[in-house]
Write a protein that holds these residues in place. Sequence first.
Motif, PDB file in Angstrom:
ATOM      1  N   GLY A  58      26.074  39.536  42.754  1.00  0.00           N
ATOM      2  CA  GLY A  58      27.453  39.390  43.201  1.00  0.00           C
ATOM      3  C   GLY A  58      28.003  40.688  43.756  1.00  0.00           C
ATOM      4  N   THR A  59      29.059  41.182  43.118  1.00  0.00           N
ATOM      5  CA  THR A  59      29.693  42.436  43.540  1.00  0.00           C
ATOM      6  C   THR A  59      28.692  43.574  43.659  1.00  0.00           C
ATOM      7  N   TRP A  60      27.773  43.633  42.712  1.00  0.00           N
ATOM      8  CA  TRP A  60      26.846  44.764  42.680  1.00  0.00           C
ATOM      9  C   TRP A  60      25.770  44.662  43.750  1.00  0.00           C
ATOM     10  N   GLY A  67      28.190  55.713  46.141  1.00  0.00           N
ATOM     11  CA  GLY A  67      28.689  55.921  44.785  1.00  0.00           C
ATOM     12  C   GLY A  67      29.154  54.677  44.064  1.00  0.00           C
ATOM     13  N   ALA A  68      28.926  53.477  44.629  1.00  0.00           N
ATOM     14  CA  ALA A  68      29.429  52.246  44.000  1.00  0.00           C
ATOM     15  C   ALA A  68      29.044  52.223  42.518  1.00  0.00           C
ATOM     16  N   GLY A  91      26.090  53.267  37.895  1.00  0.00           N
ATOM     17  CA  GLY A  91      26.084  52.890  39.294  1.00  0.00           C
ATOM     18  C   GLY A  91      25.621  51.459  39.494  1.00  0.00           C
ATOM     19  N   GLY A  92      25.858  50.947  40.703  1.00  0.00           N
ATOM     20  CA  GLY A  92      25.485  49.576  41.012  1.00  0.00           C
ATOM     21  C   GLY A  92      24.010  49.302  40.802  1.00  0.00           C
ATOM     22  N   GLY A  93      23.145  50.246  41.157  1.00  0.00           N
ATOM     23  CA  GLY A  93      21.715  50.053  40.994  1.00  0.00           C
ATOM     24  C   GLY A  93      21.310  49.903  39.541  1.00  0.00           C
TER      25      GLY A  93
END
Length: 502
Positions: A58-60, A67-68, A91-93
């Motif tokens: 989704g968002t990620w 830098g998300a 972080g998103g990762g």
Amino acid sequence: MTAMTGATTTERDRQDTEHVDVLIVGAGVSGIGAAHHLRERFPDRTFTILEAQDDRGGTWWTHQYPGARSDSDLFTYGYRHKPWRGPSIAGGGQILSYLDEVIEEDDLAGHIRYHHRVTDLAWSSEERRWTAEVTRTDTGERLRLTTDFLWMCQGYYNHDDPYTPEWPGTDRFEGRMVHPQAWPDDLDCTGKKVLVIGSGATAATVVPAVAGTAEHVTMLQRSPSYWFPAPTVHELATMLEPLDLPDEWTHEILRRTYVQQLDWLATTGRDDPDQLHEFLVETIRPLLPEGTDVEKHFVPRYRPWQQRIAFVPDGDFFTAMREGQASVVTDEIAEFTEKGVQLASGEVIEADVVVTATGFNLSVLGDIPFRVDGEPVDFTGRVTWRGMMISGVPNMAYSFGYFRHSWTLRVDLINDVVARIFERMAERGASTVVPELRLGDEDMPLLPWSDPANFNPGYVMRSQDKMFRQGDREPWTHMHEHDHERASLPAADLDNGLNFRP
């Protein structure tokens, strides 16, 4: 003359239509969490997860800007059943890797279908099931699935259509303009003047992420937000590390610690907003460059928690300001020029890259058309049942988390209630459950989806007119805090507002 096959069109359609017990829409944190609960509590039920994007998260997955990261701690944003082993802010990762572990541990990969966008949902009381019309976004192929129960886990905003205001002169701007929700792979901000418009969580992330390599980053805001410099690693985690505790113990200790802190923020914001205002402003004051006009740039017009607080891990945003790599301007845009923007005050900000961190558009249940027995569903005239079902819409639950606490804290609570509903249906031999107003509820006031006095960010206020409503009494209310719902939802009376039918 057409030869007869011996089967009617309806029968052939049914033969070509796949059926599952539960259909989950969305493979983000909500959908993966729902699938885990199905696996754990109802292992014999068939289910499929449909995801319009080309991967999970989704968002990620969609947020690929520099830098998300989470602006909630991962010990409460992570699932109750799955210990988080990393830093509090991630972080998103890292979050995608965590979700991958859940998918692998629960053997969910074979149940997720990517590139599958739901375009229509229709309930038949005669057949007691939903029919989902689906289009594959990669091939254009059209599919049809039916299900006994629909579980909407698609999130709350439109991934494809971010919000960008209309400013005069944008067509004249010679630089590059991007929205973080659609960050291009080839954008390099090294050595460039970067203007970030907005002051929410996204701006708080992008600014320090590009400040180290850009010539300079300016954050332009119409009005200030509240900020809080949360530590990336909680001091309690540092104290616990030498004890070599089981991951489950550390997870639970830190989870409870963060819940307590979030409860304090939410409760104080409601009961003593002046105290919380002073706490937030005075916490960041010593982190700002000398001479900063705190009142102008960091004192909002609203009370604390009427909008989300911008959490900045280890105060990295303020570090960029102190080192002269970033600055904040509070003003309004008069127009764009060839080289940047001219402000209402007359000041001109030059920019090579403009990042419009201006928010998103809310989406009511994925903006998918719903029909019940052939009649289109107008959600604006319906009310929520405890923030997870909609009046007059049978066999459908939706997953919606918290704005002030971590999203997933509520997702876990909702999953528990849905499991109780499944069990109650089985006990009573019911095929259908539908929220219905009780005697005396028909004339109750229909209140906004979000009370502006409670929570009023721009993306909520812009979308109130298309959202479903709430009533003035239980069980037709929502937007409660976690300190209330962690007791009220497990104890929710399923016979209060829900009608179970054979």
